[in-house]
Design a protein around this motif. Structure first.
Motif, PDB file in Angstrom:
ATOM      1  N   VAL A   1      -0.025  33.755   0.902  1.00 16.75           N
ATOM      2  CA  VAL A   1       1.082  32.839   1.198  1.00 16.75           C
ATOM      3  C   VAL A   1       0.670  31.903   2.329  1.00 16.75           C
ATOM      4  CG1 VAL A   1       2.919  34.344   0.403  1.00 16.75           C
ATOM      5  CG2 VAL A   1       2.142  34.500   2.758  1.00 16.75           C
TER       6      VAL A   1
ATOM      7  N   LYS B   1       7.042  33.490  -0.245  1.00 14.78           N
ATOM      8  CA  LYS B   1       7.853  34.545  -0.860  1.00 14.78           C
ATOM      9  C   LYS B   1       9.321  34.149  -0.753  1.00 14.78           C
ATOM     10  CE  LYS B   1       4.617  38.031   0.652  1.00 14.78           C
ATOM     11  NZ  LYS B   1       4.336  38.979   1.718  1.00 14.78           N
TER      12      LYS B   1
ATOM     13  N   PHE C   1      14.095  38.715  -2.704  1.00 16.88           N
ATOM     14  CA  PHE C   1      13.852  40.099  -2.329  1.00 16.88           C
ATOM     15  C   PHE C   1      12.479  40.278  -1.674  1.00 16.88           C
ATOM     16  CE2 PHE C   1      12.320  44.375  -3.538  1.00 16.88           C
ATOM     17  CZ  PHE C   1      13.222  45.105  -2.794  1.00 16.88           C
ATOM     18  N   GLU C   2      11.474  39.617  -2.231  1.00 16.81           N
ATOM     19  CA  GLU C   2      10.113  39.769  -1.693  1.00 16.81           C
ATOM     20  C   GLU C   2      10.066  39.298  -0.235  1.00 16.81           C
ATOM     21  OE1 GLU C   2      10.596  40.492  -5.153  1.00 16.81           O
ATOM     22  OE2 GLU C   2       8.648  41.206  -4.469  1.00 16.81           O
TER      23      GLU C   2
ATOM     24  N   PRO D   1       5.526  43.049  -2.510  1.00 22.56           N
ATOM     25  CA  PRO D   1       5.714  42.112  -1.401  1.00 22.56           C
ATOM     26  C   PRO D   1       4.763  42.309  -0.225  1.00 22.56           C
ATOM     27  CG  PRO D   1       7.506  43.680  -1.488  1.00 22.56           C
ATOM     28  CD  PRO D   1       6.699  43.905  -2.710  1.00 22.56           C
ATOM     29  N   ILE D   2       4.292  43.513   0.031  1.00 26.63           N
ATOM     30  CA  ILE D   2       3.400  43.715   1.181  1.00 26.63           C
ATOM     31  C   ILE D   2       1.941  43.688   0.729  1.00 26.63           C
ATOM     32  CG2 ILE D   2       2.866  45.223   3.148  1.00 26.63           C
ATOM     33  CD1 ILE D   2       5.689  44.185   3.334  1.00 26.63           C
TER      34      ILE D   2
ATOM     35  N   THR E   1       5.209  43.188 -15.372  1.00 26.25           N
ATOM     36  CA  THR E   1       4.555  43.027 -14.070  1.00 26.25           C
ATOM     37  C   THR E   1       5.587  42.882 -12.971  1.00 26.25           C
ATOM     38  OG1 THR E   1       4.392  40.636 -14.175  1.00 26.25           O
ATOM     39  CG2 THR E   1       2.528  41.883 -15.040  1.00 26.25           C
ATOM     40  N   ILE E   2       5.218  43.403 -11.825  1.00 30.98           N
ATOM     41  CA  ILE E   2       6.107  43.341 -10.668  1.00 30.98           C
ATOM     42  C   ILE E   2       5.250  42.926  -9.476  1.00 30.98           C
ATOM     43  CG2 ILE E   2       5.823  45.816 -10.239  1.00 30.98           C
ATOM     44  CD1 ILE E   2       8.657  45.822  -9.141  1.00 30.98           C
ATOM     45  N   TYR E   3       5.802  42.042  -8.649  1.00 32.01           N
ATOM     46  CA  TYR E   3       5.051  41.556  -7.496  1.00 32.01           C
ATOM     47  C   TYR E   3       5.309  42.472  -6.303  1.00 32.01           C
ATOM     48  CZ  TYR E   3       3.023  38.408  -4.085  1.00 32.01           C
ATOM     49  OH  TYR E   3       2.241  37.870  -3.105  1.00 32.01           O
TER      50      TYR E   3
ATOM     51  N   ALA F   1       9.349  41.592   3.106  1.00 29.29           N
ATOM     52  CA  ALA F   1       8.253  41.216   4.005  1.00 29.29           C
ATOM     53  C   ALA F   1       8.767  40.950   5.425  1.00 29.29           C
ATOM     54  CB  ALA F   1       7.535  39.992   3.457  1.00 29.29           C
TER      55      ALA F   1
ATOM     56  N   ILE G   1       7.338  32.905  -4.713  1.00 32.32           N
ATOM     57  CA  ILE G   1       6.961  34.235  -5.190  1.00 32.32           C
ATOM     58  C   ILE G   1       8.198  35.109  -5.239  1.00 32.32           C
ATOM     59  CG2 ILE G   1       5.613  36.297  -4.671  1.00 32.32           C
ATOM     60  CD1 ILE G   1       3.521  34.553  -3.413  1.00 32.32           C
ATOM     61  N   SER G   2       8.631  35.438  -6.444  1.00 35.18           N
ATOM     62  CA  SER G   2       9.727  36.392  -6.612  1.00 35.18           C
ATOM     63  C   SER G   2       9.153  37.608  -7.327  1.00 35.18           C
ATOM     64  CB  SER G   2      10.855  35.746  -7.414  1.00 35.18           C
ATOM     65  OG  SER G   2      10.341  35.290  -8.629  1.00 35.18           O
ATOM     66  N   SER G   3       9.988  38.585  -7.658  1.00 36.55           N
ATOM     67  CA  SER G   3       9.450  39.859  -8.152  1.00 36.55           C
ATOM     68  C   SER G   3       8.685  39.722  -9.462  1.00 36.55           C
ATOM     69  CB  SER G   3      10.579  40.872  -8.301  1.00 36.55           C
ATOM     70  OG  SER G   3      11.550  40.354  -9.167  1.00 36.55           O
ATOM     71  N   SER G   4       8.932  38.645 -10.230  1.00 41.66           N
ATOM     72  CA  SER G   4       8.234  38.523 -11.506  1.00 41.66           C
ATOM     73  C   SER G   4       7.012  37.623 -11.399  1.00 41.66           C
ATOM     74  CB  SER G   4       9.183  37.973 -12.559  1.00 41.66           C
ATOM     75  OG  SER G   4       9.659  36.710 -12.146  1.00 41.66           O
ATOM     76  N   PHE G   5       6.668  37.202 -10.178  1.00 44.42           N
ATOM     77  CA  PHE G   5       5.547  36.276  -9.999  1.00 44.42           C
ATOM     78  C   PHE G   5       4.229  36.899 -10.422  1.00 44.42           C
ATOM     79  CE2 PHE G   5       2.169  34.462  -7.289  1.00 44.42           C
ATOM     80  CZ  PHE G   5       2.277  33.137  -7.676  1.00 44.42           C
ATOM     81  N   SER G   6       3.489  36.195 -11.273  1.00 45.80           N
ATOM     82  CA  SER G   6       2.159  36.696 -11.626  1.00 45.80           C
ATOM     83  C   SER G   6       1.199  35.520 -11.731  1.00 45.80           C
ATOM     84  CB  SER G   6       2.220  37.493 -12.918  1.00 45.80           C
ATOM     85  OG  SER G   6       2.629  36.657 -13.970  1.00 45.80           O
TER      86      SER G   6
ATOM     87  N   GLU H   1       0.967  42.066  -1.712  1.00 42.39           N
ATOM     88  CA  GLU H   1       0.811  40.672  -2.113  1.00 42.39           C
ATOM     89  C   GLU H   1       0.000  40.507  -3.387  1.00 42.39           C
ATOM     90  OE1 GLU H   1      -0.469  38.434   1.330  1.00 42.39           O
ATOM     91  OE2 GLU H   1       1.578  38.408   2.086  1.00 42.39           O
ATOM     92  N   LEU H   2       0.354  41.266  -4.405  1.00 41.95           N
ATOM     93  CA  LEU H   2      -0.253  41.036  -5.707  1.00 41.95           C
ATOM     94  C   LEU H   2       0.651  41.575  -6.808  1.00 41.95           C
ATOM     95  CD1 LEU H   2      -3.277  43.384  -6.487  1.00 41.95           C
ATOM     96  CD2 LEU H   2      -1.490  43.976  -4.913  1.00 41.95           C
ATOM     97  N   PRO H   3       0.554  40.998  -8.015  1.00 43.42           N
ATOM     98  CA  PRO H   3       1.354  41.497  -9.125  1.00 43.42           C
ATOM     99  C   PRO H   3       0.633  42.643  -9.817  1.00 43.42           C
ATOM    100  CG  PRO H   3       0.300  39.427  -9.718  1.00 43.42           C
ATOM    101  CD  PRO H   3      -0.234  39.814  -8.374  1.00 43.42           C
TER     102      PRO H   3
ATOM    103  N   LEU I   1       6.818  39.166 -18.084  1.00 45.50           N
ATOM    104  CA  LEU I   1       7.912  39.168 -17.128  1.00 45.50           C
ATOM    105  C   LEU I   1       8.477  40.568 -16.976  1.00 45.50           C
ATOM    106  CD1 LEU I   1      10.039  35.969 -17.752  1.00 45.50           C
ATOM    107  CD2 LEU I   1       8.636  36.559 -15.797  1.00 45.50           C
TER     108      LEU I   1
ATOM    109  N   GLY J   1      -1.915  35.328  -9.071  1.00 48.67           N
ATOM    110  CA  GLY J   1      -0.886  36.234  -8.563  1.00 48.67           C
ATOM    111  C   GLY J   1      -1.205  36.777  -7.188  1.00 48.67           C
ATOM    112  N   THR J   2      -2.502  36.850  -6.861  1.00 47.15           N
ATOM    113  CA  THR J   2      -2.914  37.402  -5.574  1.00 47.15           C
ATOM    114  C   THR J   2      -3.037  36.327  -4.501  1.00 47.15           C
ATOM    115  OG1 THR J   2      -5.159  37.194  -6.380  1.00 47.15           O
ATOM    116  CG2 THR J   2      -4.183  39.370  -6.506  1.00 47.15           C
ATOM    117  N   ALA J   3      -2.574  35.104  -4.804  1.00 49.24           N
ATOM    118  CA  ALA J   3      -2.724  33.996  -3.855  1.00 49.24           C
ATOM    119  C   ALA J   3      -2.058  34.327  -2.526  1.00 49.24           C
ATOM    120  CB  ALA J   3      -2.108  32.734  -4.441  1.00 49.24           C
TER     121      ALA J   3
END
Lengths: 324, 256
Positions: free
Chosen positions: B189, B216, B219-220, A22-23, A18-20, B224, B38-43, A25-27, A15, B185-187
């Motif tokens: 949307v 998403k 914030f994500e 947004p554009i 890793t950071i997701y 976007a 999907i939030s910033s900690s999503f993996s 689209e991957l962590p 947690l 994590g790369t799924a």
């Protein structure tokens, strides 16, 4: 029980790091990104190159799509080059006049490059073209720089004096009409080669997805005979302006700029660039040129090896952009 | 007229209910979470699907195939060949509409459940999913052993977006099963459709579908949406952020 506990701990650890994006689209791991930013920033500060030719392949390696990688790297390069420009401005090493002339050619070249990019993509061989361009350009420039700087080092080692620059010894293209005096750079040359260099850099930059600093610095040093540090400083200024323009263009036309990715990269980048700029100033110009030459040559070789060695899987899948 | 209609509907509803419980078949599905946020900690996340098979003869052994498909997208599969010492793309096939995410989970290899023809018709099994290709001016799916088709599935699996798990469905009671759907994590949307098919004695018995959404949030989502709907503003803000970071760093690290 113990396993579960350990699993929870590992999740908690994940947690934090890793950071997701947004554009993209991957962590991704924040520390990997930061380290990449610092390393590339150091190099860009040291040599006055944007670092795009290193950062873009690294991001693609992490799994970021090429379109997002190219677009997001521009933010990192804008921050790094702004920070670097400020440092060099304070040391009064930036030649604004030269920068302005280069920019006039550069922006025209960028437009030409973007159009050529679109045409090549329609024929489906853009990737190959980019690879061949990388190999040819980086190979040639890298070799030239290494050979020249080695020659200078040998000269120094033997205690010989560097060749004295005589005013009459200018090559023909510097003696063309529209002569201008660039005070900061201590040169008096025709404006035609200056604008042409700017155009070529802009053209190749847009086509190859690079800032063009690693092309511009040697071009200024060898073709226009601008002092090394002024070349680096002016190149940073040019990178700054083109990259800010590129952020806007990419954001509006392609919507592929990842601000989160950019922010992590640029934080690492500006820190690295500060140390890089200082390391660059404390080094002898010949050594600096030798190192940059070796780096450019290494990247070119890497692309060459990638293109000539058998791929692990001869098949690759890309997203069909035309279907979108 | 109204007075007559209401009891009629009631009887119809009762009839329908009766067929669902006492009748031939019924398949009830439930997801542990219908929405992956999907939030910033999503993996990545694991979604559990529960299913109950209703009706049928008491001792029939059932087979289950769960297929999860993400939103469709167009893809190009390229084949590289050595030309003049350089590996370059020489041939390509365009997959006009293929799922961006695919998971095929079953309690045993689908090939053991029914004959190949039935499986292909029902799109049950990893290689039996329709992958529409552009063939000349036409659109069609090609034979399963087509090298481009196989390569496409292989590359997608390597990217961690396609999954084939022949023991991914677990019976926790004779009529109750559970399947874990891996969302990486790369799924991409969008809306994912979950299709469950049950087989018995080599025949399709029942099918049922539900869907789950990957979206998403917070914030994500904000970033976007800004990038898409207010591109100029987003670009300007990003550029200013870059200059700001550069400026701050320069001040912080200033020595002279």
């Amino acid at each position: 029980m113990l396993y579960e506990r350990r699993h929870q701990l590992r999740c908690a650890g994940n947690l934090r790091v890793t950071i997701y994006l947004p554009i993209a689209e991957l962590p991704v791991n924040v520390f990997t990104l930061l380290a990449m930013g610092i390393a590339v920033g150091f190099i860009s500060g040291m040599f006055g190159v944007g670092g795009g030719f290193l950062m873009t392949p690294l991001l693609i390696f992490l799994g970021v799509s090429p379109a997002v990688a190219v677009a997001s790297v521009t933010t990192h390069m804008a921050a790094s080059s702004f920070s670097g420009t400020l440092t060099y401005t304070r040391r009064k090493l930036v030649d604004y006049q030269l920068g302005g002339m280069l920019l006039a050619g550069g922006l025209t070249g960028t437009l030409g490059g973007v159009i050529t990019f679109m045409v090549l993509r329609r024929f489906g061989q853009l990737d190959l073209f980019i690879a061949v361009a990388y190999i040819t350009l980086l190979g040639t420039i890298g070799t030239l720089m290494v050979v020249e700087s080695l020659r200078a080092l040998v000269r120094n080692w033997r205690g010989q004096k560097a060749e004295v620059r005589r005013p009459g010894a200018h090559p023909w293209f510097l003696r063309l009409p529209f002569k201008m005096r660039f005070r900061q750079s201590h040169i008096y040359v025709s404006a035609i080669p200056v604008v042409t260099i700017g155009f070529v850099i802009g053209f190749l930059g847009a086509l190859m997805g690079i800032g063009g600093g690693f092309l511009l610095v040697p071009a200024l040093i060898y073709l226009l005979r601008v002092p090394t540090l002024t070349s680096v400083a002016t190149s940073l200024l040019l990178t700054l302006v083109t990259m800010v323009a590129a952020i806007l263009m990419q954001a509006v036309l392609n919507q592929t700029v990842d601000a989160v990715l950019g922010l992590v990269l640029m934080i690492g980048g500006v820190i690295g660039a500060q140390f890089g700029a200082r390391a660059g100033q404390s080094m002898k110009a010949e050594n600096l040129r030798l190192l940059l030459g070796l780096l450019v040559l290494a990247v070119g070789m890497r692309v060459l090896v990638d293109q000539t060695s058998q791929p692990a899987d001869p098949y690759a899948v890309t997203i069909d952009e035309s279907a979108r | 007229m109204r007075r007559l209609l209401r009891p009629l509907l009631l009887v119809l509803a009762m009839l329908a209910g009766a067929t669902a419980t006492a009748g031939a078949q019924g398949l009830v599905l439930s997801l542990s979470k219908p929405r992956v946020t999907i939030s910033s900690s999503f993996s990545g996340e694991q979604i559990v699907l529960f299913g109950v098979i209703e009706g049928g003869a008491p001792n029939t052994p059932f087979d289950v195939v769960v297929t999860v498909r993400g939103p469709n997208e167009g893809f190009i599969t390229w084949r590289k060949q050595r030309r003049l010492g350089i590996w370059m793309n020489v041939d390509s096939r365009t997959f006009v509409s293929a799922p961006s995410y695919l998971a095929v989970l079953s309690n045993r290899p689908p090939s053991e459940m029914a004959d190949a023809e039935t499986l292909r018709q029902e799109q049950a099994g990893f290689s039996n999913n329709h992958l529409l290709q552009r063939v000349g001016t036409d659109f069609a799916d090609v034979v399963a052993d087509d090298p481009f088709r196989q390569a496409f599935l292989r590359v997608k699996q390597a990217q961690g977006l396609y999954f084939e798990r022949t023991s991914g469905v677990e019976f926790i009671a004779p009529r109750v099963f559970r399947a874990t759907i891996p969302i990486p994590g790369t799924a991409p949307v969008g809306r994912y459709e979950v299709v469950v098919k049950t087989f018995a004695g080599g025949e399709l018995v029942d099918r049922s579908a539900t869907s789950l959404e990957v979206a998403k949030v917070d914030f994500e989502q904000f970033v976007a949406t800004m990038a898409r709907d207010h591109a100029w503003l987003y670009g300007l803000a990003t550029a200013l952020m870059a200059l700001g970071v550069g400026f701050i760093a320069n001040i912080v690290f200033r020595k002279d």
